[in-house]
Scaffold this active site. Structure first.
Site, PDB file in Angstrom:
ATOM      1  CD  GLU A   8       2.446   1.385 -64.829  1.00  0.00           C
ATOM      2  OE1 GLU A   8       1.814   1.117 -63.788  1.00  0.00           O
ATOM      3  OE2 GLU A   8       2.535   2.545 -65.284  1.00  0.00           O
ATOM      4  CG  ASP A  46       1.785   4.082 -68.099  1.00  0.00           C
ATOM      5  OD1 ASP A  46       0.979   4.654 -68.845  1.00  0.00           O
ATOM      6  OD2 ASP A  46       2.369   4.688 -67.181  1.00  0.00           O
ATOM      7  CD  GLU A  97       1.765   8.358 -59.027  1.00  0.00           C
ATOM      8  OE1 GLU A  97       1.995   7.244 -58.522  1.00  0.00           O
ATOM      9  OE2 GLU A  97       1.582   8.532 -60.231  1.00  0.00           O
ATOM     10  CB  SER A 108       2.568  12.010 -61.238  1.00  0.00           C
ATOM     11  OG  SER A 108       2.944  12.591 -62.456  1.00  0.00           O
ATOM     12  CG  ASP A 114       5.152   2.623 -63.399  1.00  0.00           C
ATOM     13  OD1 ASP A 114       5.877   2.148 -64.310  1.00  0.00           O
ATOM     14  OD2 ASP A 114       4.447   3.639 -63.561  1.00  0.00           O
ATOM     15  CE  LYS A 142      -0.705   6.741 -66.405  1.00  0.00           C
ATOM     16  NZ  LYS A 142       0.756   6.877 -66.683  1.00  0.00           N
ATOM     17  CD  GLN A 175       6.939   6.978 -62.640  1.00  0.00           C
ATOM     18  OE1 GLN A 175       7.568   7.523 -63.527  1.00  0.00           O
ATOM     19  NE2 GLN A 175       5.677   6.619 -62.782  1.00  0.00           N
TER      20      GLN A 175
END
Ligand code: PEP
Ligand code: MG
Length: 412
Positions: free
Chosen positions: A280, A306, A199, A361, A235, A331, A155
């Site tokens: 991640e 995450d 992003e 995102s 990630d 988050k 990602q």
């Protein structure tokens, strides 16, 4: 102490053009806290749901029906605000009111209180007397759920100016690498469109390893040595590839499959070869033992949860028991309320799990998470490199530079 005098909400759009909720909380008839909720594309199975029935209007209706319950509360009393939300929704994932509503109400209230108390938000969120800047880590190349076909399955490839002595230097270095990477991509493919993912990272037609190679090249072109002035992060967002039925990771774009053992080797080879400072979700969100293998093998890399830990103190506690990660993403909207997220931060800090406060995102142009990163003692702030909604968070760090309470950069 400031008291809440009005609560209002409205429907707005996030950076992906999807509907979301914004909440205004006013203290003492004049101090406005305003927060617009973000949302993710690669969403953890166990994170708070954004909205009941996936409908922001339902959250707004609930806010309107219950706004009186917040009037008169002290806006700085996060627990009281949280408990009031919990009186409306005691589910484990905010399925009744929506995690986005809990996010916006709790942060807006603390922002309103900060204005009334004439102090920055990070100071209202923490009793510490000294703070450090988290080091910005940002997306330079996007794939997976954040970009279209032809881009890498993984990602995000991220840049982090690990050698920076100041926040200005750290941000400028990340920007320089992002710019240089465009040149490298244009050179190797003159038809590259300069397209970017959700992003702000470039979204080229490249398979995973090639994408990492061009990212490393951009750093080297600028005279940087990986692992010194700058370092790369990834990630993997491996739950996107994980296919429960087959028990395998499917790399559809690159055209291969990994067994669970092959996935660990795949991630380990990348961490080794590219000297990653940050890795991640290198395995899927329920593979605690596999993550533990990577965490044991790479003590100097932030082996980060995450989707694995979803800003849940209970899940983090489980991860800590099996040493699944040495770092974890924070988050707030994964947890729901800011109160929940700060509890998660306490568990992480008490157990030497390094925190990385992160954007989503789908973002707003708000910048409160920069303060949340500072207040929680986060080592890194993962908020992207370019794009208005990303730059807003970085610019807030610049505004705070030179602030009396902040001395220097976090040490990883
Ligand atoms: C992430 O996975 O770390 C991320 C920021 O993406 P999203 O918001 O789509 O979950
Ligand atoms: Mg992630």
């Amino acid at each position: 102490m400031p008291k809440i005098t009005s609560v209002e909400g409205r429907i707005l759009f996030n950076s992906r053009g999807s509907k979301t909720i914004e909440v205004d909380i006013v203290s003492d008839n004049r101090f406005l806290g305003r927060v617009c909720s973000p949302s993710g594309a690669s969403v953890g199975k166990y994170e708070a749901v954004s909205f009941p029935n996936e409908n922001p209007e339902d959250s707004l209706k609930i806010l309107k029906q219950n706004s009186q319950k917040f009037i008169g509360l002290e806006s700085s009393d996060l627990k009281a605000i949280h408990d009031t939300l919990r009186s409306l929704d005691n589910s484990n994932n905010y399925s009744i009111i929506g995690g986005s509503l809990a996010f916006a109400v709790t942060i807006a209230s603390m922002e309103s209180a900060s204005k009334a108390l004439e102090q920055p938000l990070f100071k209202t969120l923490s009793t510490d007397s000294e703070f450090k800047f988290p080091i910005p880590i940002g997306n330079i190349l996007g794939g997976g759920a954040h970009a279209g076909p032809g881009t890498p399955d993984i990602q995000e490839i991220l840049i982090c100016a690990t050698g920076a002595k100041t926040i200005e230097d750290a941000i400028e270095t990340n920007l320089a690498v992002h710019k240089e990477l465009r040149k490298v991509l244009q050179k190797q493919d003159p038809s590259f469109t300069n397209g970017r993912g959700d992003e702000g990272g470039w979204a080229p037609k490249l398979e995973n390893l090639k994408a990492l190679e061009v990212s490393a090249k951009a750093c080297e072109n600028l005279g940087f040595t990986l692992g010194k002035e700058v370092a790369l992060g990834v990630d993997f967002a491996s739950s996107t590839q994980w296919n429960e039925g087959k028990g395998k990771y499917l790399y559809d774009r690159a055209g291969f499959e990994n067994s669970t053992g092959e996935q660990i080797d795949f991630a380990a080879d990348i961490i080794d070869k590219f000297k990653l400072i940050y890795a991640e979700d290198a395995v899927h969100e329920e593979a605690f033992e596999d993550m533990a293998e990577l965490a044991a093998k790479f003590p100097n890399t932030l082996v980060t949860g995450d989707d694995l830990t979803v800003t849940s103190k209970d899940i983090l506690t489980k991860a800590i028991k099996v040493k699944a990660c040495n770092a974890a993403i924070l988050k707030v909207n994964q947890a729901g309320s800011l109160y929940d997220a700060l509890e998660f931060a306490n568990v992480a800090n008490q157990n030497n799990v390094k925190l990385i406060t992160s954007h989503r995102s789908g973002e707003s142009t708000d910048s409160q998470i920069s303060h949340i990163g500072i207040a929680t003692g986060s080592k890194m702030l993962k908020v992207g490199v370019v794009g208005g909604e990303r730059i807003a968070k970085l610019n807030e760090l610049l505004r705070l530079s030179g602030h009396d309470f902040i001395c220097g950069m976090a040490e990883i």
